[in-house]
Design a protein around this motif. Structure first.
Motif, mmCIF file in Angstrom:
data_model
loop_
_atom_site.group_PDB
_atom_site.id
_atom_site.type_symbol
_atom_site.label_atom_id
_atom_site.label_comp_id
_atom_site.label_asym_id
_atom_site.label_seq_id
_atom_site.Cartn_x
_atom_site.Cartn_y
_atom_site.Cartn_z
ATOM 1 N N ARG A 2 9.487 11.214 3.081
ATOM 2 C CA ARG A 2 9.373 10.420 1.873
ATOM 3 C C ARG A 2 8.327 11.027 0.927
ATOM 4 O O ARG A 2 8.536 11.111 -0.277
ATOM 5 C CB ARG A 2 8.975 8.996 2.254
ATOM 6 C CG ARG A 2 8.964 8.012 1.118
ATOM 7 C CD ARG A 2 8.580 6.649 1.604
ATOM 8 N NE ARG A 2 7.232 6.636 2.157
ATOM 9 C CZ ARG A 2 6.682 5.575 2.759
ATOM 10 N NH1 ARG A 2 7.373 4.485 2.917
ATOM 11 N NH2 ARG A 2 5.457 5.645 3.220
ATOM 12 N N ALA A 3 7.224 11.488 1.533
ATOM 13 C CA ALA A 3 6.183 12.108 0.706
ATOM 14 C C ALA A 3 6.695 13.402 0.076
ATOM 15 O O ALA A 3 6.418 13.700 -1.085
ATOM 16 C CB ALA A 3 4.942 12.370 1.534
ATOM 17 N N GLU A 35 2.432 1.767 -3.354
ATOM 18 C CA GLU A 35 1.522 2.347 -4.337
ATOM 19 C C GLU A 35 1.275 3.822 -4.052
ATOM 20 O O GLU A 35 1.117 4.627 -4.961
ATOM 21 C CB GLU A 35 0.211 1.570 -4.381
ATOM 22 C CG GLU A 35 0.362 0.292 -5.189
ATOM 23 C CD GLU A 35 -0.945 -0.431 -5.427
ATOM 24 O OE1 GLU A 35 -2.008 0.193 -5.283
ATOM 25 O OE2 GLU A 35 -0.887 -1.621 -5.753
ATOM 26 N N ALA A 36 1.261 4.170 -2.764
ATOM 27 C CA ALA A 36 1.097 5.572 -2.409
ATOM 28 C C ALA A 36 2.275 6.408 -2.907
ATOM 29 O O ALA A 36 2.166 7.609 -3.082
ATOM 30 C CB ALA A 36 0.936 5.731 -0.897
ATOM 31 N N MET A 37 3.429 5.756 -3.135
ATOM 32 C CA MET A 37 4.599 6.454 -3.675
ATOM 33 C C MET A 37 4.588 6.466 -5.195
ATOM 34 O O MET A 37 5.520 6.938 -5.824
ATOM 35 C CB MET A 37 5.885 5.759 -3.216
ATOM 36 C CG MET A 37 6.129 5.775 -1.740
ATOM 37 S SD MET A 37 6.473 7.418 -1.133
ATOM 38 C CE MET A 37 4.892 7.951 -0.605
ATOM 39 N N GLY A 38 3.556 5.884 -5.795
ATOM 40 C CA GLY A 38 3.474 5.885 -7.244
ATOM 41 C C GLY A 38 4.190 4.725 -7.900
ATOM 42 O O GLY A 38 4.527 4.791 -9.075
ATOM 43 N N PRO A 48 0.505 7.479 4.246
ATOM 44 C CA PRO A 48 -0.527 6.552 4.683
ATOM 45 C C PRO A 48 -0.599 6.400 6.206
ATOM 46 O O PRO A 48 0.360 6.696 6.912
ATOM 47 C CB PRO A 48 -0.139 5.232 4.022
ATOM 48 C CG PRO A 48 1.202 5.414 3.455
ATOM 49 C CD PRO A 48 1.598 6.840 3.538
ATOM 50 N N VAL A 97 0.098 10.450 -8.180
ATOM 51 C CA VAL A 97 1.297 10.870 -7.450
ATOM 52 C C VAL A 97 2.112 11.815 -8.328
ATOM 53 O O VAL A 97 2.611 12.837 -7.867
ATOM 54 C CB VAL A 97 2.145 9.656 -7.028
ATOM 55 C CG1 VAL A 97 3.426 10.104 -6.359
ATOM 56 C CG2 VAL A 97 1.362 8.753 -6.091
ATOM 57 N N ILE A 104 0.835 -1.203 0.000
ATOM 58 C CA ILE A 104 0.000 0.000 0.000
ATOM 59 C C ILE A 104 0.871 1.254 0.000
ATOM 60 O O ILE A 104 0.654 2.186 -0.777
ATOM 61 C CB ILE A 104 -0.956 -0.007 1.202
ATOM 62 C CG1 ILE A 104 -1.974 -1.138 1.011
ATOM 63 C CG2 ILE A 104 -1.675 1.327 1.335
ATOM 64 C CD1 ILE A 104 -2.908 -1.317 2.159
ATOM 65 N N ALA A 105 1.890 1.248 0.872
ATOM 66 C CA ALA A 105 2.776 2.411 0.925
ATOM 67 C C ALA A 105 3.493 2.580 -0.407
ATOM 68 O O ALA A 105 3.671 3.697 -0.890
ATOM 69 C CB ALA A 105 3.778 2.248 2.055
ATOM 70 N N VAL A 141 -0.049 13.615 -3.013
ATOM 71 C CA VAL A 141 0.710 12.558 -2.365
ATOM 72 C C VAL A 141 0.167 12.283 -0.967
ATOM 73 O O VAL A 141 -0.164 13.200 -0.226
ATOM 74 C CB VAL A 141 2.203 12.949 -2.264
ATOM 75 C CG1 VAL A 141 2.993 11.843 -1.613
ATOM 76 C CG2 VAL A 141 2.757 13.246 -3.638
ATOM 77 N N GLN A 142 0.094 11.002 -0.651
ATOM 78 C CA GLN A 142 -0.491 10.606 0.614
ATOM 79 C C GLN A 142 0.579 10.055 1.554
ATOM 80 O O GLN A 142 1.463 9.317 1.144
ATOM 81 C CB GLN A 142 -1.536 9.526 0.348
ATOM 82 C CG GLN A 142 -2.316 9.130 1.568
ATOM 83 C CD GLN A 142 -3.232 7.954 1.280
ATOM 84 O OE1 GLN A 142 -3.428 7.576 0.135
ATOM 85 N NE2 GLN A 142 -3.781 7.373 2.320
ATOM 86 N N ARG A 162 -8.061 7.572 0.502
ATOM 87 C CA ARG A 162 -7.722 6.500 -0.427
ATOM 88 C C ARG A 162 -8.412 6.710 -1.772
ATOM 89 O O ARG A 162 -7.861 6.349 -2.818
ATOM 90 C CB ARG A 162 -8.113 5.137 0.159
ATOM 91 C CG ARG A 162 -7.206 4.709 1.316
ATOM 92 C CD ARG A 162 -7.700 3.418 1.932
ATOM 93 N NE ARG A 162 -7.642 2.311 0.979
ATOM 94 C CZ ARG A 162 -6.602 1.498 0.844
ATOM 95 N NH1 ARG A 162 -5.557 1.654 1.616
ATOM 96 N NH2 ARG A 162 -6.614 0.533 -0.028
#
Lengths: 369, 235
Positions: free
Chosen positions: B147-148, A236-239, B82, B74, A233-234, B79-80, B45
């Motif tokens: 990181r984001a 994918e959150a980073m693209g 999580p 992204v 999940i993380a 940007v998330q 999400r």
């Protein structure tokens, strides 16, 4: 009855001895891992060259002992196989238990091409890798949306289906009779027809596999793969396109298994479906897990140890496989992270936090959340 | 900057979001507060493209986010961070940060951004070679935010950054969010800790059982009786 109790007594004794042995070895592995992660680049290069030299001289020392040479070649073959599964299981974290299917595809493609069409081994080798990769892609696209246990079951299914096809498609594969008479590889009139020459051929393939594994691990793609394995999940959150990366790992793993199969066919000169059964897949899996999932030195060590142990235990014939089994069980109880785990090599095992977490997770943890 | 309209999301038969609408203006900190299961995380999400809504629109700078896959979102700068931090335990701090820049190719600017992150979170610089899994909870949260930032966000969405952290660390994290916002970053903050979130934010939305119950200026929400009763635990 007396016999049975004697056998049981012997097994219990063996278990106790092995338990102590693994406990001691476990400390030794920790020490080695700490040492590896602490040495600087120059020493590392020095050690690497030393190992390479040793491996290169090895067959010349044992040139008059065909048994040692043959075993060494099999060890190297399994190193390629274990490293190829390591790309799938170690880097991408996908539990595939049908890996012998790609091994079989590589072997059969080489066998069919060289025997039926007299095509040179040097063309058959990359073709085997390509076709195995193609099957990896075909299997990967639908199944890599599955996780953990489900993926494992599908890959077992694939391996079994392929074996059954090999047995029943008699027109092409000659079924259980197998394909004999696979010729020696030839390069510019130079025939690879002795154990010594085969040793250097597989050594080159091993080097190539190690090289690709290292380059992959230390690249952007490799970090992406580890990110997907750690936390999809993380990632994918980073693209990161996780499905794409997983399929890529699967295809690469299949290709290297195909290379190993190709070598196997030309070395043994004979392929038959029984060489590629479910136990073969499990054996490769054991090598990766025992050595340390994801860690390249660990996987090499795992493949070496698991190939040599059954040979070394030949003297106690009856107990051979019992002890082999006990060893695997004890190893997973005492040292589930494998001999040289990835985390310990990177210096992470020093911390209580990460080490313990990973240790408890074992294979289960790999199957994703 | 971001316009969410009439969002309807189902998990199987469960109606998780019932027509959620809200707007985020550029340069602001907007917070979504609400209890467990209210739909805060689902909203995030959905914006990130990890959940597909049944109905509704999400527009970011006049672009429809629903039409593009999550990795492209992204790339657009949405940007998330999580929930539960989700850092990569087997990569070291710097590798974790580089994962944030996964989609970027501008090597030189990436290095500048790395220095920027280290400037905001000096503690990460001290631990750059340490494995992600060996960091403390607060450091992991800093790493997740860092990181984001590495993916050059225009809108940063934080999912419960205060979760499981000591109050003093929470304060430190929120000061960093403030600092980022002062430097021009738009922030969408999802929090259960209504008090601290509303103190930081410009605008607040209260979300209950998948609907926006009410909204307003964060400062006035802090004084609102309904909020005080339900989320700040005052009678």
């Amino acid at each position: 009855m007396a016999n049975l109790s004697r056998v049981l007594f012997n097994l219990v004794l063996a278990t106790a001895i092995l338990f102590g042995l693994i406990k001691i070895l476990s400390k030794a592995f920790d020490f080695v891992a700490r040492y590896i992660s602490s040495i600087d680049k120059k020493t590392k290069r020095f050690i690497n060259i030393g190992i390479a030299l040793m491996v290169a001289i090895w067959p010349i020392v044992f040139i008059n002992q065909p048994y040692v040479l043959r075993t060494s070649i099999i060890v190297l073959l399994y190193i390629v196989l274990a490293l190829s599964l390591n790309i799938v299981l170690g880097f991408a974290g996908q539990l595939s238990i049908g890996h012998s299917a790609f091994y079989a595809i590589g072997a059969y493609v080489t066998a069919l091409l060289t025997v039926n069409f007299q095509i040179s081994f040097w063309i058959a080798l990359p073709t085997s890798a390509l076709i195995a990769a193609l099957f990896g892609l075909l299997l990967g696209i639908p199944t890599l949306r599955l996780k953990g246990d489900y993926l494992a079951i599908t890959t077992i299914g694939f391996g079994e289906i392929l074996r059954l096809v090999l047995i029943n498609w008699t027109n092409l594969t000659r079924g259980p009779a197998g394909i004999p008479g696979i010729p020696f590889p030839k390069i510019f009139g130079f025939m690879i027809n002795t154990n010594l020459r085969y040793y250097y051929l597989i050594l080159v393939l091993v080097m190539f596999t190690i090289f690709v594994s290292y380059r992959l691990l230390n690249s952007r793609l490799g970090r992406g793969l580890i990110a997907v394995r750690d936390d999809e999940i993380a990632a994918e959150a980073m693209g990161i396109k996780s499905t794409y990366l997983k399929i890529l790992a699967f295809v690469l793993g299949a290709a290297f298994a195909g290379i190993a199969g190709s070598f196997f066919a030309t070395y043994i000169h004979y392929v038959n479906p029984d060489n590629f059964n479910y136990m073969e897949s499990v054996l490769i899996l054991c090598m990766v897990v025992l050595g340390g999932v994801g860690s390249i030195p660990g996987v090499i060590l795992g493949a070496t140890v698991l190939t040599i142990i059954p040979e070394a235990l030949r003297d106690i014939a009856t107990y051979r496989y019992a002890i082999y089994g006990i060893l695997l069980i004890l190893m997973m109880i005492i040292r589930p992270q494998g001999m040289l785990s990835m985390a310990s090599l990177k210096g992470g095992a020093k911390s209580e936090n990460s080490g313990n977490k990973k240790r408890n997770k074992g294979l289960r943890g790999l199957s994703g959340s | 900057m971001l316009h969410v309209k009439e969002l309807d999301v189902y998990y199987g038969g469960i109606h998780a979001l019932r027509g959620i609408s809200f707007d985020i203006e550029e340069g602001k900190i907007v917070t979504l507060i609400g209890g467990n299961g209210a739909g805060k995380t689902t909203t995030l999400r959905t914006i990130s493209g990890l959940v597909t809504p049944k109905e509704g629109t999400i527009k970011f700078k006049n672009q429809n986010l629903l039409k593009i896959p999550s990795e492209k979102i992204v790339g657009q700068g949405v940007v998330q961070v999580p929930e539960g931090r989700r850092i990569f335990v087997e990569l070291n701090v710097e590798e974790n940060l580089m994962m944030g820049a996964y989609l970027r190719r501008d090597k030189q600017v990436i290095d500048e951004d790395l220095e920027y992150v280290y400037k905001i979170f000096p503690r990460l610089k001290e631990r750059r070679r340490q494995m992600g899994g060996t960091l403390s909870g607060g450091e992991q949260q800093m790493l997740a935010i860092g990181r984001a930032i590495m993916s050059k966000p225009r809108l940063l969405m934080l999912d419960e950054p205060s979760m499981g952290l000591a109050p003093i660390i929470v304060e430190e994290i929120f000061e960093c969010i403030k600092y980022l916002n002062d430097n021009g970053l738009t922030v969408l903050l999802v929090e259960q800790n209504a008090n601290i979130a509303l103190q930081l934010a410009d605008v607040g939305y209260v979300i209950e059982t998948g609907e926006i119950a009410f909204s307003g200026e964060a400062k006035s929400l802090l004084k609102d009786d309904r909020v005080r009763k339900a989320y700040l635990g005052e009678e």
